[in-house]
Enzyme design. Structure first.
Site, short mmCIF file in Angstrom:
data_model
loop_
_atom_site.label_atom_id
_atom_site.label_comp_id
_atom_site.label_asym_id
_atom_site.label_seq_id
_atom_site.Cartn_x
_atom_site.Cartn_y
_atom_site.Cartn_z
N GLU A 36 0.87 -1.18 0.00
CA GLU A 36 0.00 0.00 0.00
C GLU A 36 0.90 1.23 0.00
OE1 GLU A 36 -3.41 0.88 -0.18
OE2 GLU A 36 -2.36 2.81 -0.25
N CYS A 44 -12.43 4.33 1.06
CA CYS A 44 -13.60 4.33 1.95
C CYS A 44 -13.24 4.83 3.34
CB CYS A 44 -14.20 2.93 2.02
SG CYS A 44 -15.53 2.82 3.22
N CYS A 49 -16.26 7.15 2.17
CA CYS A 49 -17.49 6.88 2.93
C CYS A 49 -17.41 7.27 4.40
CB CYS A 49 -17.85 5.39 2.89
SG CYS A 49 -17.29 4.50 1.46
N LYS A 52 -16.70 11.06 5.19
CA LYS A 52 -17.85 11.76 4.61
C LYS A 52 -19.07 11.63 5.52
CE LYS A 52 -20.74 9.77 2.73
NZ LYS A 52 -20.72 9.11 1.44
N TYR A 179 -23.19 11.22 -6.81
CA TYR A 179 -23.14 10.97 -5.37
C TYR A 179 -22.37 12.08 -4.63
CZ TYR A 179 -24.34 5.95 -5.81
OH TYR A 179 -24.97 4.75 -6.02
N GLU A 183 -23.79 14.90 -2.05
CA GLU A 183 -23.48 14.73 -0.63
C GLU A 183 -22.73 15.95 -0.09
OE1 GLU A 183 -23.41 9.86 -0.41
OE2 GLU A 183 -21.49 10.89 -0.47
N HIS A 439 -45.85 1.69 14.87
CA HIS A 439 -46.40 3.04 14.85
C HIS A 439 -45.99 3.82 16.09
CE1 HIS A 439 -49.20 6.13 13.64
NE2 HIS A 439 -49.71 6.14 14.87
N GLU A 444 -43.06 2.65 8.69
CA GLU A 444 -44.33 1.93 8.58
C GLU A 444 -45.00 2.18 7.24
OE1 GLU A 444 -47.65 3.28 11.13
OE2 GLU A 444 -46.51 5.10 11.52
P1 NDP Z 1 -21.02 9.80 -10.18
O1 NDP Z 1 -20.79 8.74 -11.18
O2 NDP Z 1 -21.98 9.57 -9.09
O3 NDP Z 1 -21.46 11.13 -10.92
C1 NDP Z 1 -20.64 11.72 -11.88
C2 NDP Z 1 -21.25 13.01 -12.34
O4 NDP Z 1 -20.30 13.69 -13.13
C3 NDP Z 1 -22.49 12.84 -13.18
O5 NDP Z 1 -23.39 13.85 -12.84
C4 NDP Z 1 -21.96 12.96 -14.58
O6 NDP Z 1 -22.86 13.57 -15.49
C5 NDP Z 1 -20.78 13.89 -14.44
N1 NDP Z 1 -19.69 13.59 -15.36
C6 NDP Z 1 -19.21 12.38 -15.69
N2 NDP Z 1 -18.19 12.49 -16.55
C7 NDP Z 1 -18.02 13.81 -16.78
C8 NDP Z 1 -17.14 14.57 -17.58
N3 NDP Z 1 -16.22 14.00 -18.35
N4 NDP Z 1 -17.24 15.92 -17.57
C9 NDP Z 1 -18.18 16.53 -16.81
N5 NDP Z 1 -19.04 15.86 -16.04
C10 NDP Z 1 -18.97 14.51 -16.01
O7 NDP Z 1 -19.56 10.16 -9.63
P2 NDP Z 1 -19.02 10.76 -8.27
O8 NDP Z 1 -17.72 11.38 -8.62
O9 NDP Z 1 -20.05 11.57 -7.58
O10 NDP Z 1 -18.75 9.46 -7.41
C11 NDP Z 1 -17.91 8.43 -7.92
C12 NDP Z 1 -18.40 7.08 -7.49
O11 NDP Z 1 -18.08 6.87 -6.13
C13 NDP Z 1 -19.91 6.91 -7.58
O12 NDP Z 1 -20.31 6.49 -8.85
C14 NDP Z 1 -20.17 5.86 -6.53
O13 NDP Z 1 -20.05 4.61 -7.10
C15 NDP Z 1 -19.09 6.10 -5.52
N6 NDP Z 1 -19.63 6.83 -4.34
C16 NDP Z 1 -20.60 6.25 -3.59
C17 NDP Z 1 -21.13 6.90 -2.51
C18 NDP Z 1 -22.21 6.24 -1.71
O14 NDP Z 1 -22.38 5.02 -1.82
N7 NDP Z 1 -23.00 6.97 -0.92
C19 NDP Z 1 -20.67 8.22 -2.10
C20 NDP Z 1 -19.67 8.77 -2.97
C21 NDP Z 1 -19.17 8.09 -4.06
P3 NDP Z 1 -24.22 12.90 -16.05
O15 NDP Z 1 -25.31 13.55 -15.25
O16 NDP Z 1 -24.27 13.25 -17.48
O17 NDP Z 1 -24.13 11.44 -15.81
#
Ligand code: NDP
Length: 450
Positions: A36, A44, A49, A52, A179, A183, A439, A444
């Site tokens: 690592e 995470c 996660c 956050k 996401y 968030e 309740h 519920e």
């Molecule tokens: P997401 O995949 O959730 O969202 C990416 C966003 O960026 C979308 O709105 C997308 O647009 C936009 N996008 C993608 N590519 C480009 C680009 N080239 N230029 C401009 N905009 C772009 O990614 P996040 O970065 O928010 O999170 C990454 C991953 O981490 C998530 O997919 C998830 O799997 C994980 N995660 C999970 C969490 C949880 O479980 N609570 C919390 C945080 C992260 P469009 O609307 O067009 O798709």
């Protein structure tokens, strides 16, 4: 196990998937080492996660203290100290990092705190120059934020840096509508920032059910979060006072104190030496694996975000466990079931979902039934908070099976974890109806759909 190798398993990356795989393989009797280059625990635990969620808790007090008034509480002189929260979160992250390291050492897993590169068949070379051989290699290097290419992108931060800010920005622009963007918008908004979200498309949280996405958008707007759609960066320019002049497509240039990019994540494959043994990668740079997490090179496996299947910690953990059991546990190899994975967005309020959205169900099943519960939680009524929750159940009309459950509202992820068991088990709407409500609760509503 084959003694001609230094180890039975060499894992690259000590994140969620890598740690689980290494410790389980060791428990099965394998001689295991893990490399690592940053901190044990991975995204995470160190910068995802876990910290956050702690910030989400911290942010929630802003509304809770406000809501407390109607419950009879007078809170004078309340103030918020970001540095205090930041440092206590980081202290807990370090504690957890220590625990992860301990888990590995308790299982006699050797940890190398350095970068590892594959340099030949069954061979790994560490930054120090040490050459190690292993019967199996597991790649669990995760993913990193993707920053789009535009002039001035060296001035932006990602979620990695958001945890370490010196101060809460007065004006923050968050790029992306997924996401992380939603968030952190909730977090910064609660801490007093003026938050603007800019996304390239016309939507937020693509992949989630349209009704809950719309509800989050409405609530976020009410909270004062601004949204710019069809917006991509043209440029970011640093001004003399340190602020950032941002030009988005189709808009006048605007000034922000911080610009954070949350536009998805890309697999970490650079410098791993994959080409030295011909490990195949896909279009998005992901390591291509089969259902058993095996690459095209028969002794090399990969789990977690680097494979870009489902980028969620619990999935990476499952993949790591399945790999270790299958290769070292003496069981019939088994694959992780990637269907019906519950998920949550820790926005304000949070979203949780399992199974198909209404749109997906209509496209794949034909006839479906959709049930809604659109209600104002009792706590919100008394506190005067005009924020409604929405629960939605999607049922296959042919057999009454619940194929999707979608929720936005307080504690939705906590409620969903239990409800997801029922959906995964294939229970029907009638099964939910037959369950007596607790309740008064919000949950519920799940057994009272009409
Ligand atoms: P997401 O995949 O959730 O969202 C990416 C966003 O960026 C979308 O709105 C997308 O647009 C936009 N996008 C993608 N590519 C480009 C680009 N080239 N230029 C401009 N905009 C772009 O990614 P996040 O970065 O928010 O999170 C990454 C991953 O981490 C998530 O997919 C998830 O799997 C994980 N995660 C999970 C969490 C949880 O479980 N609570 C919390 C945080 C992260 P469009 O609307 O067009 O798709």
């Amino acid at each position: 196990m084959a003694d001609e190798f230094d180890y039975d398993l060499f894992t690259i990356g000590a994140g969620s998937g890598g740690v689980r795989a290494s410790r389980v393989a060791a428990a099965h009797g394998a001689r295991v080492a893990v490399a690592e280059e940053y901190r044990v625990g991975g995204t995470c635990v160190i910068r995802g996660c876990v910290p956050k969620k702690m910030l989400v808790y911290g942010a929630h007090f802003a509304e809770d203290l406000e809501d407390a008034k109607q419950f009879g509480w007078t809170i004078e002189g309340k103030s918020f100290d970001w540095v205090k929260l930041r440092d206590s979160v980081q202290a807990d992250v370090s504690r957890l990092e220590g625990l992860y390291g301990q888990t590995l050492s308790n299982h006699n897993v050797t940890v190398y705190d350095e970068r590892a590169t594959i340099t030949g068949d069954h061979q790994i070379t560490l930054t120090s120059g040490k050459v190690i051989t292993a019967k199996y290699i597991l790649i669990a290097t995760g993913a990193r934020p993707m920053v789009p290419d535009f002039p001035g992108n060296e001035h932006v931060i990602t979620s990695n840096e958001a945890f370490h800010l010196d101060a809460i920005p007065r004006r923050i622009l968050i790029a992306g509508g997924g996401y992380i963007a939603n968030e952190f918008a909730g977090i910064f908004n609660a801490f007093g920032s003026k938050v603007t979200i800019a996304n390239r498309s016309e939507t937020i949280l693509r992949g989630y059910d349209e009704s809950v996405r719309d509800r989050l958008l409405q609530i976020s707007l009410t909270k004062g979060i601004e949204f710019c759609f069809h917006s991509e960066f043209e440029s970011v320019e640093k001004q003399d006072d340190g602020s950032l002049l941002v030009k988005l497509t189709g808009q006048d240039a605007r000034v922000f104190d911080t610009v954070m990019v949350a536009t998805g994540r890309v697999p970490n494959i650079e410098g791993l030496g994959l080409e030295s043994i011909g490990v195949a990668t896909g279009r998005r740079g992901e390591i291509v694996v089969d259902a058993f997490s095996r690459t095209n090179v028969d002794y090399v496996y990969a789990v977690g975000d680097v494979t870009d299947r489902v980028q969620l910690t619990p999935v990476a953990i499952r993949e790591g466990q399945a790999f270790a059991d299958s290769v070292f546990g003496g069981v019939e190899p088994y694959a992780v079931d990637h269907s019906c994975v519950p998920s949550a967005v820790f926005s304000h309020p949070p979203i949780a979902a399992v199974g198909m959205t209404e749109g997906e169900a209509r496209d794949t099943l034909g006839t479906i039934k959709v049930y809604h519960a659109d209600f104002r939680p009792m706590k919100n009524v008394l506190s005067g908070r005009n924020e409604r929750s929405l629960y939605k159940m999607i049922v296959d009309a042919a057999n009454d099976r619940i194929v999707g459950l979608h929720m936005i509202g307080p504690e939705a992820p906590e409620i969903m974890q239990a409800a997801a068991v029922a959906v995964k088990a294939g229970l029907t709407k009638a099964d939910f109806d037959a369950t007596v409500a607790i309740h008064p609760t919000m949950a519920e509503e799940l057994v009272l759909f009409k």
